[in-house]
Scaffold this active site. Structure first.
Site, PDB file in Angstrom:
ATOM      1  N   SER A 171     -12.510  25.913 -85.397  1.00  0.00           N
ATOM      2  CA  SER A 171     -12.843  27.288 -85.004  1.00  0.00           C
ATOM      3  C   SER A 171     -13.087  27.407 -83.499  1.00  0.00           C
ATOM      4  O   SER A 171     -13.528  26.457 -82.849  1.00  0.00           O
ATOM      5  CB  SER A 171     -14.100  27.753 -85.742  1.00  0.00           C
ATOM      6  OG  SER A 171     -13.939  27.642 -87.130  1.00  0.00           O
TER       7      SER A 171
HETATM    8  N1  SAH Z   1     -15.157  25.693 -89.456  1.00  0.00           N
HETATM    9  C1  SAH Z   1     -14.018  24.820 -89.303  1.00  0.00           C
HETATM   10  C2  SAH Z   1     -12.754  25.639 -89.298  1.00  0.00           C
HETATM   11  C3  SAH Z   1     -11.838  25.249 -90.369  1.00  0.00           C
HETATM   12  S1  SAH Z   1     -10.366  26.200 -90.559  1.00  0.00           S
HETATM   13  C4  SAH Z   1     -14.140  24.024 -88.024  1.00  0.00           C
HETATM   14  O1  SAH Z   1     -15.009  24.329 -87.207  1.00  0.00           O
HETATM   15  O2  SAH Z   1     -13.377  23.076 -87.850  1.00  0.00           O
HETATM   16  C5  SAH Z   1     -10.584  26.747 -92.206  1.00  0.00           C
HETATM   17  C6  SAH Z   1     -10.708  25.651 -93.254  1.00  0.00           C
HETATM   18  O3  SAH Z   1     -10.902  26.304 -94.495  1.00  0.00           O
HETATM   19  C7  SAH Z   1      -9.485  24.749 -93.424  1.00  0.00           C
HETATM   20  O4  SAH Z   1      -9.865  23.416 -93.276  1.00  0.00           O
HETATM   21  C8  SAH Z   1      -9.012  25.035 -94.853  1.00  0.00           C
HETATM   22  O5  SAH Z   1      -8.484  23.893 -95.514  1.00  0.00           O
HETATM   23  C9  SAH Z   1     -10.302  25.513 -95.504  1.00  0.00           C
HETATM   24  N2  SAH Z   1     -10.157  26.340 -96.703  1.00  0.00           N
HETATM   25  C10 SAH Z   1      -9.316  27.366 -96.932  1.00  0.00           C
HETATM   26  N3  SAH Z   1      -9.521  27.894 -98.153  1.00  0.00           N
HETATM   27  C11 SAH Z   1     -10.548  27.171 -98.708  1.00  0.00           C
HETATM   28  C12 SAH Z   1     -11.211  27.207 -99.969  1.00  0.00           C
HETATM   29  N4  SAH Z   1     -10.895  28.113-100.920  1.00  0.00           N
HETATM   30  N5  SAH Z   1     -12.197  26.299-100.194  1.00  0.00           N
HETATM   31  C13 SAH Z   1     -12.538  25.394 -99.259  1.00  0.00           C
HETATM   32  N6  SAH Z   1     -11.937  25.302 -98.059  1.00  0.00           N
HETATM   33  C14 SAH Z   1     -10.951  26.183 -97.782  1.00  0.00           C
END
Ligand code: SAH
Length: 221
Positions: A64
């Protein structure tokens, strides 16, 4: 070696991209200054870790943007005794920031290798109050509910009802609402007993949520 030391780049990020904008909560600014974002990105991208933008972390996912993590933390008014649920661990970066601000973080990730890497990284950095679990976070994580705060790192087409049910009676949830490549908005839901108040915060662009809560009922299509 980076051109400028990571500590200096991080301080500049906090000053120029957060404090100079509308991130004013001193606890949030301190948390953003404490977490080594360069440890959460692939080594070849460490030079860009303190730019205010998302970066690829593999599996088509991104870490993010710092401003959005800080904005979300500020919008949730996190307190030291709060327990938070994060949906979408990704790199684990936002989970670490939240852990600086509250007592316990449960973070759910649906891609097993991302969950594994995040868990390793958070352990190495001493974030013992973060529990990373594998699963569909759209269903929440009932085992540790209720939560004072819930943050989603992926955009949902509608508010996932299971998450609302796992929110404490005075809890708050911040999530991106909308579908891929469509106008998404970050919203805050504040629960007051049986009532839920909804507020629009920001236009945003998040990766889409997958799994159960990404299904849109026919009447919304
Ligand atoms: N907060 C994280 C950003 C991750 S991007 C950071 O700082 O790195 C969003 C993430 O959500 C991805 O890794 C994706 O695999 C996950 N994601 C998407 N749908 C999801 C779900 N239903 N349950 C769990 N994770 C999910």
């Amino acid at each position: 070696m980076p051109l400028i030391p990571h500590e200096i780049a991080r301080r500049r990020m906090v000053d120029d991209h957060l404090a100079a904008r509308d991130i004013q909560d001193p606890r949030v600014l301190a948390a953003m200054e404490a977490v080594p974002r360069h440890r959460f990105v692939p080594a070849e991208l460490a030079y860009a870790a303190y730019e205010d933008r998302p970066l690829p972390i593999g599996h088509g996912q991104t870490i993010s943007q710092p401003y959005i993590v800080a904005f979300t933390a500020q919008a949730l008014s996190l307190q030291a005794d709060h327990r938070l649920l994060e949906v979408g661990t990704g790199s684990g970066y936002a989970a670490a920031v939240f852990a600086e601000l509250c007592a316990e973080v449960v973070s759910v990730e649906c891609v097993p290798s991302l969950a594994h890497m995040a868990r390793q990284r958070l352990d190495q950095l001493g974030y013992e109050d973060v529990v990373v679990v594998e699963g569909d976070g759209g269903l929440g994580w009932i085992q540790s509910a209720p939560y004072d705060a819930i943050a989603l790192a992926a955009a949902a087409p509608q508010v996932p009802s299971q998450l609302l049910e796992q929110l404490a009676p005075d809890g708050q949830m911040v999530l991106p609402l909308g579908r891929k490549n469509q106008n998404q908005k970050l919203i805050r839901l504040v629960r007051a007993g049986m009532e839920i108040n909804e507020e629009e915060l920001l236009p945003v662009s998040f990766v889409p949520l997958v799994g159960y809560a990404s299904q849109v009922p026919p009447e919304v299509l």
